[in-house]
Design an enzyme around this catalytic site. Structure first.
Site: not given
Ligand code: BV8
Ligand code: ZN
Length: 237
Positions: A107, A115
């Site tokens: 990601h 740019c």
């Molecule tokens: C794409 C960068 C093709 C930016 C990020 C419907 C169904 C299925 C999929 C989709 C849908 N509608 C849309 C989609 C696709 C969508 C998607 O998956 N949406 C989800 C919400 C349903 N995906 C996309 O759009 C991707 N692209 O599919 O392209 C396409 C192209 C064109 C048109 C359509 C499709 C792009 C996805 C990338 C988005 N960018 N990040 C930024 O960071 O600013 S995502 C971002 O959120 C992260 O990178 C990561 O992926 C996600 C967050 O998840 P986690 O990292 O897991 O963090 P979270 O807080 O959720 O969880 C933390 C975990 O740690 C928890 O479980 C917690 O319990 C645990 N924890 C906490 N503390 C601890 C711990 N564990 C252990 N120890 C600890 N101490």
């Molecule tokens: Zn430029």
């Protein structure tokens, strides 16, 4: 007997122990629903300054964070296991700071700006960034964070490399991810479908828990512990 092929997928939970806010926990980023509204090309087109304030706030939060024992353990695995591969969803740069070099960044990277018009790209660790939003020093257009937003495609090479590694892995370690964002969340299923073992390190169950061995607890403690035990078993063989 050869060493098992191990791969790892990390999410925000691997950096929680370093003080980086996750997306889902209570104190998370601007609350979960805002994050998915802000991390999109539409939001950036509509209000680039607001989206940049969101990323600048995160950069300032991350600027003083250091790798924790979970990052350090993953860097050590790369040194010990010949074909280990780390795949991360995180953009905070802490895996590189811990010494991991073979990393697939699914990601992007919050410390790189690019740019929106020409090919100019720069590493920039200024926090706060001034002025906001930043403009391209080459062509004057708006710069954006070099990250993948919702609805944007991931780098096809990154996906192909991660896909192949998880399909061939004997063990997939899934560390600190809620496993709901695709296509990243698909990776551990590939290992499972090919008969590999999935071990998840999390403080709570996730959709992966049905197919994974879940080790509950903070990964900054549970991962180093698991790795120490795993190495002892290797030596006994
Ligand atoms: C794409 C960068 C093709 C930016 C990020 C419907 C169904 C299925 C999929 C989709 C849908 N509608 C849309 C989609 C696709 C969508 C998607 O998956 N949406 C989800 C919400 C349903 N995906 C996309 O759009 C991707 N692209 O599919 O392209 C396409 C192209 C064109 C048109 C359509 C499709 C792009 C996805 C990338 C988005 N960018 N990040 C930024 O960071 O600013 S995502 C971002 O959120 C992260 O990178 C990561 O992926 C996600 C967050 O998840 P986690 O990292 O897991 O963090 P979270 O807080 O959720 O969880 C933390 C975990 O740690 C928890 O479980 C917690 O319990 C645990 N924890 C906490 N503390 C601890 C711990 N564990 C252990 N120890 C600890 N101490
Ligand atoms: Zn430029």
């Amino acid at each position: 007997m050869s060493l098992p092929r191990i791969v790892a997928l990390t999410g925000a939970g691997v950096s929680a122990g370093s003080g980086v806010p996750t997306f889902r926990d209570a104190g998370g980023l601007w609350r979960q629903y805002r994050f998915q509204e802000l991390a999109t090309p539409q939001a950036f087109r509509r209000d680039p300054k607001l989206v940049w304030e969101f990323y600048d706030w995160r950069r300032q939060r991350m600027a003083h964070c250091r790798p924790n024992p979970a990052h350090e353990t993953l860097a050590e695995m790369e040194r010990v296991l010949p074909d280990f591969l780390l795949v991360t969803q995180n953009i905070d740069g802490l895996h590189a700071a811990a010494g991991s070099e073979q990393v697939v960044y699914l990601h992007g990277d919050i410390w790189t700006l690019r740019c929106t018009r020409c090919t100019y790209k720069e590493r920039n660790r200024q926090a706060p960034l001034e002025p906001l939003p930043p403009s391209c020093p080459r062509c004057g257009a708006l710069m954006r964070p070099d990250v993948v937003w919702f609805g944007e495609s991931l780098d096809p090479h990154a996906i192909a490399r991660a896909w192949e590694a998880f399909e061939q892995a004997d063990i997939a370690l899934v560390v600190g991810t809620s496993a709901v964002v695709y296509p990243a969340a698909q990776l551990p299923w590939l290992t499972h479908e090919k008969g590999g073992q999935v071990i998840e390190f999390n403080t709570q169950p996730t959709p992966l828990s049905d197919i994974a061995t879940t080790i509950l607890g903070p990964c900054e403690e549970t991962l180093p512990h698991w790795w120490a035990e795993f190495q002892l078993k290797l030596e006994e063989r």
